[in-house]
Design an enzyme around this catalytic site. Structure first.
Site, PDB file in Angstrom:
ATOM      1  CG  HIS A 133      14.530  53.521  55.312  1.00 36.22           C
ATOM      2  ND1 HIS A 133      14.160  54.462  54.387  1.00 36.22           N
ATOM      3  CD2 HIS A 133      14.233  54.045  56.521  1.00 36.22           C
ATOM      4  CE1 HIS A 133      13.635  55.507  55.023  1.00 36.22           C
ATOM      5  NE2 HIS A 133      13.671  55.272  56.307  1.00 36.22           N
ATOM      6  CB  CYS A 144      16.274  31.611  64.382  1.00 31.94           C
ATOM      7  SG  CYS A 144      17.263  31.959  62.914  1.00 31.94           S
ATOM      8  CB  CYS A 262      22.015  64.721  42.608  1.00 29.32           C
ATOM      9  SG  CYS A 262      21.390  63.036  42.571  1.00 29.32           S
TER      10      CYS A 262
HETATM   11  C1  BV8 Z   1       8.510  54.636  61.852  1.00 27.68           C
HETATM   12  C2  BV8 Z   1      12.244  50.469  52.716  1.00 27.68           C
HETATM   13  C3  BV8 Z   1       8.043  54.465  64.165  1.00 27.68           C
HETATM   14  C4  BV8 Z   1      11.170  49.827  51.920  1.00 27.68           C
HETATM   15  C5  BV8 Z   1      11.260  52.574  53.300  1.00 27.68           C
HETATM   16  C6  BV8 Z   1       5.512  60.518  61.751  1.00 27.68           C
HETATM   17  C7  BV8 Z   1       6.498  60.000  62.583  1.00 27.68           C
HETATM   18  C8  BV8 Z   1       6.910  58.676  62.456  1.00 27.68           C
HETATM   19  C9  BV8 Z   1       6.333  57.843  61.489  1.00 27.68           C
HETATM   20  C10 BV8 Z   1       5.352  58.359  60.686  1.00 27.68           C
HETATM   21  C11 BV8 Z   1       4.940  59.681  60.801  1.00 27.68           C
HETATM   22  N1  BV8 Z   1       3.976  59.893  59.888  1.00 27.68           N
HETATM   23  C12 BV8 Z   1       3.773  58.759  59.174  1.00 27.68           C
HETATM   24  C13 BV8 Z   1       4.580  57.805  59.644  1.00 27.68           C
HETATM   25  C14 BV8 Z   1       4.662  56.435  59.140  1.00 27.68           C
HETATM   26  C15 BV8 Z   1       5.680  56.292  58.017  1.00 27.68           C
HETATM   27  C16 BV8 Z   1       5.721  57.473  57.099  1.00 27.68           C
HETATM   28  O1  BV8 Z   1       6.602  58.326  57.215  1.00 27.68           O
HETATM   29  N2  BV8 Z   1       4.817  57.495  56.139  1.00 27.68           N
HETATM   30  C17 BV8 Z   1       4.832  58.531  55.123  1.00 27.68           C
HETATM   31  C18 BV8 Z   1       4.372  57.930  53.802  1.00 27.68           C
HETATM   32  C19 BV8 Z   1       3.972  59.660  55.608  1.00 27.68           C
HETATM   33  N3  BV8 Z   1       6.996  56.066  58.572  1.00 27.68           N
HETATM   34  C20 BV8 Z   1       7.308  54.829  58.951  1.00 27.68           C
HETATM   35  O2  BV8 Z   1       6.517  53.903  58.919  1.00 27.68           O
HETATM   36  C21 BV8 Z   1       8.723  54.601  59.443  1.00 27.68           C
HETATM   37  N4  BV8 Z   1       8.624  53.944  60.714  1.00 27.68           N
HETATM   38  O3  BV8 Z   1       8.430  55.823  61.868  1.00 27.68           O
HETATM   39  O4  BV8 Z   1       8.492  53.837  63.007  1.00 27.68           O
HETATM   40  C22 BV8 Z   1       6.585  54.232  64.174  1.00 27.68           C
HETATM   41  C23 BV8 Z   1       6.112  52.919  64.086  1.00 27.68           C
HETATM   42  C24 BV8 Z   1       4.712  52.706  64.125  1.00 27.68           C
HETATM   43  C25 BV8 Z   1       3.839  53.807  64.210  1.00 27.68           C
HETATM   44  C26 BV8 Z   1       4.362  55.120  64.242  1.00 27.68           C
HETATM   45  C27 BV8 Z   1       5.727  55.330  64.231  1.00 27.68           C
HETATM   46  C28 BV8 Z   1       9.474  53.658  58.518  1.00 27.68           C
HETATM   47  C29 BV8 Z   1       9.821  54.369  57.231  1.00 27.68           C
HETATM   48  C30 BV8 Z   1      10.697  53.452  56.392  1.00 27.68           C
HETATM   49  C31 BV8 Z   1       9.875  52.849  55.302  1.00 27.68           C
HETATM   50  N5  BV8 Z   1      10.745  52.089  54.402  1.00 27.68           N
HETATM   51  N6  BV8 Z   1      12.107  51.885  52.552  1.00 27.68           N
HETATM   52  C32 BV8 Z   1      11.668  49.601  50.512  1.00 27.68           C
HETATM   53  O5  BV8 Z   1      12.490  50.383  50.012  1.00 27.68           O
HETATM   54  O6  BV8 Z   1      11.182  48.624  49.903  1.00 27.68           O
HETATM   55  S1  BV8 Z   1      10.926  54.157  52.846  1.00 27.68           S
HETATM   56  C33 BV8 Z   1      11.064  54.165  51.144  1.00 27.68           C
HETATM   57  O7  BV8 Z   1      10.324  55.254  50.684  1.00 27.68           O
HETATM   58  C34 BV8 Z   1      12.455  54.445  50.696  1.00 27.68           C
HETATM   59  O8  BV8 Z   1      13.432  53.822  51.476  1.00 27.68           O
HETATM   60  C35 BV8 Z   1      12.545  55.918  50.788  1.00 27.68           C
HETATM   61  O9  BV8 Z   1      12.977  56.294  52.043  1.00 27.68           O
HETATM   62  C36 BV8 Z   1      11.132  56.353  50.686  1.00 27.68           C
HETATM   63  C37 BV8 Z   1      10.963  57.084  49.412  1.00 27.68           C
HETATM   64  O10 BV8 Z   1      11.420  58.321  49.704  1.00 27.68           O
HETATM   65  P1  BV8 Z   1      12.559  58.993  48.818  1.00 27.68           P
HETATM   66  O11 BV8 Z   1      13.844  58.277  49.014  1.00 27.68           O
HETATM   67  O12 BV8 Z   1      12.492  60.429  49.138  1.00 27.68           O
HETATM   68  O13 BV8 Z   1      12.150  58.726  47.315  1.00 27.68           O
HETATM   69  P2  BV8 Z   1      11.027  59.481  46.504  1.00 27.68           P
HETATM   70  O14 BV8 Z   1      10.780  58.683  45.272  1.00 27.68           O
HETATM   71  O15 BV8 Z   1       9.893  59.813  47.411  1.00 27.68           O
HETATM   72  O16 BV8 Z   1      11.703  60.883  46.103  1.00 27.68           O
HETATM   73  C38 BV8 Z   1      12.742  60.917  45.159  1.00 27.68           C
HETATM   74  C39 BV8 Z   1      13.181  62.357  45.117  1.00 27.68           C
HETATM   75  O17 BV8 Z   1      14.297  62.458  44.268  1.00 27.68           O
HETATM   76  C40 BV8 Z   1      12.108  63.280  44.566  1.00 27.68           C
HETATM   77  O18 BV8 Z   1      12.060  64.438  45.356  1.00 27.68           O
HETATM   78  C41 BV8 Z   1      12.618  63.610  43.151  1.00 27.68           C
HETATM   79  O19 BV8 Z   1      12.285  64.933  42.789  1.00 27.68           O
HETATM   80  C42 BV8 Z   1      14.102  63.504  43.325  1.00 27.68           C
HETATM   81  N7  BV8 Z   1      14.850  63.101  42.145  1.00 27.68           N
HETATM   82  C43 BV8 Z   1      14.481  62.204  41.181  1.00 27.68           C
HETATM   83  N8  BV8 Z   1      15.500  62.080  40.302  1.00 27.68           N
HETATM   84  C44 BV8 Z   1      16.517  62.880  40.727  1.00 27.68           C
HETATM   85  C45 BV8 Z   1      16.104  63.541  41.899  1.00 27.68           C
HETATM   86  N9  BV8 Z   1      16.886  64.422  42.552  1.00 27.68           N
HETATM   87  C46 BV8 Z   1      18.110  64.657  42.035  1.00 27.68           C
HETATM   88  N10 BV8 Z   1      18.579  64.052  40.936  1.00 27.68           N
HETATM   89  C47 BV8 Z   1      17.818  63.167  40.250  1.00 27.68           C
HETATM   90  N11 BV8 Z   1      18.310  62.580  39.143  1.00 27.68           N
HETATM   91 ZN    ZN Z   2      16.198  31.047  61.202  1.00 28.16          ZN
END
Ligand code: BV8
Ligand code: ZN
Length: 271
Positions: A133, A144, A262
């Site tokens: 990401h 550019c 983890c």
């Molecule tokens: C795309 C940068 C093609 C930003 C991020 C189906 C197919 C394709 C796309 C989609 C689809 N359905 C929906 C979509 C669109 C979208 C999507 O998936 N939406 C979701 C909400 C349904 N996907 C996209 O837009 C992607 N693009 O597919 O392009 C396309 C284009 C146009 C139209 C269609 C398709 C782009 C996705 C990338 C987005 N950018 N990051 C930034 O960071 O500022 S994603 C961002 O959120 C993070 O990078 C990270 O990936 C995500 C959060 O997820 P997690 O990392 O899992 O974090 P989270 O807090 O959710 O979970 C933490 C976990 O840790 C929990 O389970 C918790 O229990 C656990 N935990 C907590 N503490 C601990 C622990 N575990 C162990 N130890 C601990 N101590």
């Molecule tokens: Zn530039």
């Protein structure tokens, strides 16, 4: 078979069974999410840090939000950059580095794919890492298209002291004072994949190759909500390859479950 189904009470599942697979696998792939950086003090998306001021982080991590209010989105990223650059890798990051070094010594293939943009895996010393990401360390020119590293805090004078989620000022920094490209003075954006944006297909194809070849897949600290990363474990399971989940919460039905922080479970499992 999916072995032991994940259950909230389950602490560590079939440890010996996991070690057998771990020790015999010649190609191992890992996917990490925000949970791997939680013990470094970086909030997860679905935790309380998922909110910044009155906004849901997911609404700010979009091109639409950036075009509507680049000042607000830059404040959000100025804060995320300062958090990430001041954070230190934790025991989970280091356990993955040590295991990768062991694989290198034993001529085994280790591939780390991270959804995180905080750069902590690289700072910890991981070598074969794909930041699928993007990264808070990098900026991209909206004009550019030049991409380059910039870890200045603040990234520009106008953002000094800005971005604090507790101090919700109206965000009205004029575009001319926002970060500018060193090459053409165009408006910079974070080099990050926002929601609705496509991932770098060069990176994605290397990840798919690793997923097609791996004999064991570890999924660490991710809620498996965001695609396409959320599709990685099902893809590997469809190949009949075992998956191990390292998470404080139960996320999916996998072969091996390591329930807990983890920073504790990974060093135990990989040590
Ligand atoms: C795309 C940068 C093609 C930003 C991020 C189906 C197919 C394709 C796309 C989609 C689809 N359905 C929906 C979509 C669109 C979208 C999507 O998936 N939406 C979701 C909400 C349904 N996907 C996209 O837009 C992607 N693009 O597919 O392009 C396309 C284009 C146009 C139209 C269609 C398709 C782009 C996705 C990338 C987005 N950018 N990051 C930034 O960071 O500022 S994603 C961002 O959120 C993070 O990078 C990270 O990936 C995500 C959060 O997820 P997690 O990392 O899992 O974090 P989270 O807090 O959710 O979970 C933490 C976990 O840790 C929990 O389970 C918790 O229990 C656990 N935990 C907590 N503490 C601990 C622990 N575990 C162990 N130890 C601990 N101590
Ligand atoms: Zn530039």
């Amino acid at each position: 078979n999916l072995g032991i189904m994940a259950g909230p009470s389950l602490k560590i599942s079939d440890f010996a069974g996991f070690r057998k697979v771990l020790d015999s696998a010649t190609k191992i792939a890992v996917l990490t999410g925000a949970g791997v950086s939680a013990e470094s003090g970086i909030g997860t998306f679905r935790g309380p840090a998922g909110m910044w001021r009155t906004h849901n982080a997911m609404d700010l991590a979009t091109l639409k939000a950036f075009e509507a209010n680049p000042s607000l989105v830059w404040e959000f990223y100025e804060w995320r950059r300062s958090m990430a650059f001041n954070a230190r890798p934790n025991k989970a990051h280091l356990a993955l580095v040590e295991f990768e070094n062991k694989c290198i010594k034993e001529n085994r293939v280790f591939t780390l794919m991270t959804q995180n943009v905080d750069g902590l895996h690289i700072r910890a010393g991981s070598k074969n890492v794909f930041e699928i990401h993007g990264s808070l360390r990098k900026v991209k020119c909206t004009k550019c298209k030049l991409v380059y590293e910039n870890t200045d805090v603040p990234i520009c004078e106008a953002l000094r002291g800005r971005g604090d989620p507790e101090k919700a000022t109206t965000s009205d920094i004029p575009i001319s004072d926002l970060p500018k490209c060193k090459n053409c003075s165009g408006l910079l954006r974070p080099d990050i994949v926002w929601f609705g944006e496509i991932l770098d297909d060069n990176v994605l194809s290397k990840c798919v190759k690793a997923l097609e070849a791996c004999e064991l897949f570890l999924v660490v600290g991710t809620s498996a909500i965001v695609y396409p990363a959320a599709g990685f474990a099902p893809f590997v399971q469809d190949r009949g390859v075992p998956v191990a989940e390292f998470n404080t919460d139960p996320i999916s039905a996998v072969n091996f479950v390591f329930r807990g922080p983890c920073g504790t479970t990974l060093p135990e499992a990989l040590g």
